[in-house]
Enzyme design. Structure first.
Site, PDB file in Angstrom:
ATOM      1  N   TYR A 141       0.539  -1.146   0.210  1.00 36.38           N
ATOM      2  CA  TYR A 141       0.278  -0.125   0.316  1.00 36.38           C
ATOM      3  C   TYR A 141       1.049   1.446  -0.051  1.00 36.38           C
ATOM      4  CZ  TYR A 141      -3.638  -3.418   1.822  1.00 36.38           C
ATOM      5  OH  TYR A 141      -4.234  -4.107   1.930  1.00 36.38           O
ATOM      6  N   HIS A 173       0.250 -11.452   1.890  1.00 34.43           N
ATOM      7  CA  HIS A 173      -0.904 -11.810   1.498  1.00 34.43           C
ATOM      8  C   HIS A 173      -1.717 -12.367   0.106  1.00 34.43           C
ATOM      9  CE1 HIS A 173      -1.887  -7.141   0.055  1.00 34.43           C
ATOM     10  NE2 HIS A 173      -2.813  -7.483   0.359  1.00 34.43           N
TER      11      HIS A 173
HETATM   12  P1  NAP Z   1     -14.350  -1.484   2.359  1.00 31.21           P
HETATM   13  O1  NAP Z   1     -13.862  -0.546   3.393  1.00 31.21           O
HETATM   14  O2  NAP Z   1     -15.337  -1.787   1.532  1.00 31.21           O
HETATM   15  O3  NAP Z   1     -14.842   0.928   1.008  1.00 31.21           O
HETATM   16  C1  NAP Z   1     -13.712   1.979   1.776  1.00 31.21           C
HETATM   17  C2  NAP Z   1     -14.702   2.932   0.605  1.00 31.21           C
HETATM   18  O4  NAP Z   1     -15.895   3.059   1.694  1.00 31.21           O
HETATM   19  C3  NAP Z   1     -14.312   3.650   0.788  1.00 31.21           C
HETATM   20  O5  NAP Z   1     -14.646   4.816  -0.184  1.00 31.21           O
HETATM   21  C4  NAP Z   1     -14.642   4.682   2.032  1.00 31.21           C
HETATM   22  O6  NAP Z   1     -15.547   5.967   1.860  1.00 31.21           O
HETATM   23  C5  NAP Z   1     -15.871   4.088   2.178  1.00 31.21           C
HETATM   24  N1  NAP Z   1     -17.079   4.076   3.411  1.00 31.21           N
HETATM   25  C6  NAP Z   1     -16.502   3.774   4.470  1.00 31.21           C
HETATM   26  N2  NAP Z   1     -17.072   3.861   5.817  1.00 31.21           N
HETATM   27  C7  NAP Z   1     -18.280   4.293   5.131  1.00 31.21           C
HETATM   28  C8  NAP Z   1     -19.096   4.759   6.037  1.00 31.21           C
HETATM   29  N3  NAP Z   1     -19.609   4.716   7.141  1.00 31.21           N
HETATM   30  N4  NAP Z   1     -20.287   5.041   5.109  1.00 31.21           N
HETATM   31  C9  NAP Z   1     -20.303   5.042   4.168  1.00 31.21           C
HETATM   32  N5  NAP Z   1     -19.327   4.700   3.519  1.00 31.21           N
HETATM   33  C10 NAP Z   1     -17.892   4.348   3.785  1.00 31.21           C
HETATM   34  O7  NAP Z   1     -13.600  -1.325   1.049  1.00 31.21           O
HETATM   35  P2  NAP Z   1     -11.229  -1.137   1.055  1.00 31.21           P
HETATM   36  O8  NAP Z   1     -10.704  -0.278   1.657  1.00 31.21           O
HETATM   37  O9  NAP Z   1     -11.328  -2.218  -0.309  1.00 31.21           O
HETATM   38  O10 NAP Z   1     -11.297  -3.080   2.456  1.00 31.21           O
HETATM   39  C11 NAP Z   1     -10.803  -2.524   3.889  1.00 31.21           C
HETATM   40  C12 NAP Z   1      -9.320  -2.625   3.821  1.00 31.21           C
HETATM   41  O11 NAP Z   1      -9.180  -3.901   3.803  1.00 31.21           O
HETATM   42  C13 NAP Z   1      -8.340  -1.945   3.241  1.00 31.21           C
HETATM   43  O12 NAP Z   1      -8.119  -0.674   2.953  1.00 31.21           O
HETATM   44  C14 NAP Z   1      -7.536  -2.669   3.078  1.00 31.21           C
HETATM   45  O13 NAP Z   1      -7.228  -2.735   4.659  1.00 31.21           O
HETATM   46  C15 NAP Z   1      -7.769  -4.284   3.130  1.00 31.21           C
HETATM   47  N6  NAP Z   1      -8.020  -5.634   1.900  1.00 31.21           N
HETATM   48  C16 NAP Z   1      -7.138  -6.231   1.538  1.00 31.21           C
HETATM   49  C17 NAP Z   1      -6.960  -6.768   0.694  1.00 31.21           C
HETATM   50  C18 NAP Z   1      -6.619  -7.856   0.892  1.00 31.21           C
HETATM   51  O14 NAP Z   1      -5.591  -8.588  -0.468  1.00 31.21           O
HETATM   52  N7  NAP Z   1      -6.223  -8.863   1.898  1.00 31.21           N
HETATM   53  C19 NAP Z   1      -7.898  -6.118  -0.643  1.00 31.21           C
HETATM   54  C20 NAP Z   1      -8.390  -5.387  -0.351  1.00 31.21           C
HETATM   55  C21 NAP Z   1      -8.934  -4.808   0.922  1.00 31.21           C
HETATM   56  P3  NAP Z   1     -14.314   7.566   2.442  1.00 31.21           P
HETATM   57  O15 NAP Z   1     -12.413   6.895   2.314  1.00 31.21           O
HETATM   58  O16 NAP Z   1     -14.382   8.453   1.542  1.00 31.21           O
HETATM   59  O17 NAP Z   1     -14.743   7.359   3.993  1.00 31.21           O
END
Ligand code: NAP
Length: 374
Positions: free
Chosen positions: A58, A116
């Site tokens: 990241y 990962h």
């Molecule tokens: P997510 O958490 O499902 O979604 C993030 C999005 O949701 C952002 O656009 C955020 O907006 C919005 N959001 C957050 N809180 C909210 C709320 N209360 N109301 C409305 N919208 C909201 O997606 P993600 O970032 O893909 O997944 C989360 C974490 O999982 C990542 O940051 C990472 O640490 C991990 N991840 C791991 C892998 C893997 O391969 N292991 C892959 C993907 C992700 P704002 O940013 O504008 O607040």
């Protein structure tokens, strides 16, 4: 904040944590928002979301640096989870990657170190034995996996001398593929499931009946739709959700998503309206579009996918072997095509490596599992 037992240890972690993909940049470093994210991460920690998930990839390492700054002086309050990239799955590279992460995070130890992605070119024995050495040396405390199939998870458990504490997988109301094997297996074996993209990356592409149910429950519980979604996810016993949030409003909302109870009927009503129904679609009917997946480049032809010049690990060809081995891989995501020639019915919006893996495995003779998004 609700706490949950971590793996089969005596330790407890917050049921909702903070995801850090995009903090400090996505694939490349972006330092322009550091101060803001440091503030938001601290707000999240003070609100109880003490489980923090980052990765060396990241922001090209910068996400770990931002997390390091955010936890300065409050290290003892947080549970730091990070991951090394599949290019680093060999024994020596795991050890070196851990040293780099420790230095960027400015900590003495990492609470949870995660693979990962599996790398079929590196024997899992080598990767796990490096992680065992890191545990012995006190550099990491727990071992975790990410993006493993249930078969590979079981194999890793059979090999590892240390307990596998967790597995991180995509889990949200639109992608419930882990419910078939991984979730029940982990529940039985006391392995924590860390649900990534719990808010479907902020894309609310839900059907009308789904929106109706979510709105009704949002009104009933006086919680936002995102809070209902998060609560549904963590209602599963051994699941921790790690939403990523940028705004103060979202951080506060996410931390507060624990503070109510969904009745059994409401939990089931959500489960029912979001019934998981991947459909089978011929690869020939799917158009590969270039703007499908944010800033990630991918391939437009099967020849390009086989050549794998962008160096994806696992490569489309390696994934195709898993498909031929009957190893379950996630469905791709498509939407109705905007193609006017009539040749395609769907446009591919997510899973371009998986799509080419299916084509490499079976040519264009196979219908493949897909989620059709609105
Ligand atoms: P997510 O958490 O499902 O979604 C993030 C999005 O949701 C952002 O656009 C955020 O907006 C919005 N959001 C957050 N809180 C909210 C709320 N209360 N109301 C409305 N919208 C909201 O997606 P993600 O970032 O893909 O997944 C989360 C974490 O999982 C990542 O940051 C990472 O640490 C991990 N991840 C791991 C892998 C893997 O391969 N292991 C892959 C993907 C992700 P704002 O940013 O504008 O607040």
């Amino acid at each position: 904040m609700k706490l949950k037992q971590f793996g089969n240890s005596f330790e407890e972690v917050s049921a909702i944590g903070q995801g850090c993909m995009g903090v400090g940049g996505y694939l490349a470093t972006d330092a322009s928002t550091d101060e803001h994210y440091i503030k938001m991460l601290r707000l999240g920690i003070h609100s109880g979301m003490t489980f923090i998930d980052t990765a060396e990839v990241y922001g090209n390492g910068h996400s770990e640096e931002v997390v390091g700054k955010a936890i300065k002086g409050i290290r003892h309050k947080v549970f730091i989870a990070t991951k090394f990239s599949p290019e680093n799955n060999s024994y020596d590279n795991v050890i070196r990657a851990a040293e780099r992460s420790l230095s960027r995070l400015q900590v003495e130890y990492i609470d949870l170190y995660q693979i990962h992605w599996p790398n079929p070119q590196v024997p899992i024995e080598d990767t796990l034995s490096a992680m065992e050495k890191l545990v012995k040396d006190g550099k990491i405390r727990h071992i975790g996996l990410s993006n493993f199939s249930c078969k590979d998870l079981k194999n890793a458990i059979g090999i590892s001398k240390q307990k596998i504490a967790s597995i991180q997988m995509e889990y949200n109301l639109l992608d419930r593929s882990i419910e078939k094997e991984i979730l029940p297996y982990c529940e039985q074996n006391k392995i924590s499931v860390i649900a990534y993209s719990p808010l479907n990356q902020g894309r609310a592409n839900y059907s009308e009946p789904q929106v109706k149910v979510l709105k009704e429950l949002s009104f009933k519980y006086e919680k936002t739709v995102s809070q209902i979604l998060l609560k549904w996810i963590i209602s599963n016993n051994n699941v921790i959700a790690i939403p990523k949030a940028t705004s103060e409003k979202h951080v506060k909302e996410n931390a507060d998503a624990c503070n109510f109870t969904l009745t059994k009927e409401d939990f089931e009503q959500i489960s029912k309206v979001f019934a998981y129904n991947p459909v089978l679609i011929s690869t020939e009917k799917i158009r590969v579009i270039q703007d499908g997946q944010g800033n990630r480049q991918a391939y437009s032809t099967v020849e390009e996918a086989i050549a794998n010049k962008l160096g994806f690990v696992p490569s489309p060809e390696e994934l195709s072997k898993e498909i031929l081995n009957d190893d379950m891989i996630k469905p791709i995501r498509v939407k109705q095509s905007t193609d006017s020639s009539g040749r395609y019915s769907y446009d591919l919006i997510e899973g371009r490596i998986r799509y080419w893996a299916w084509v490499i495995a079976y040519g264009n003779t196979k219908c493949i599992p897909a989620l059709v998004c609105d």
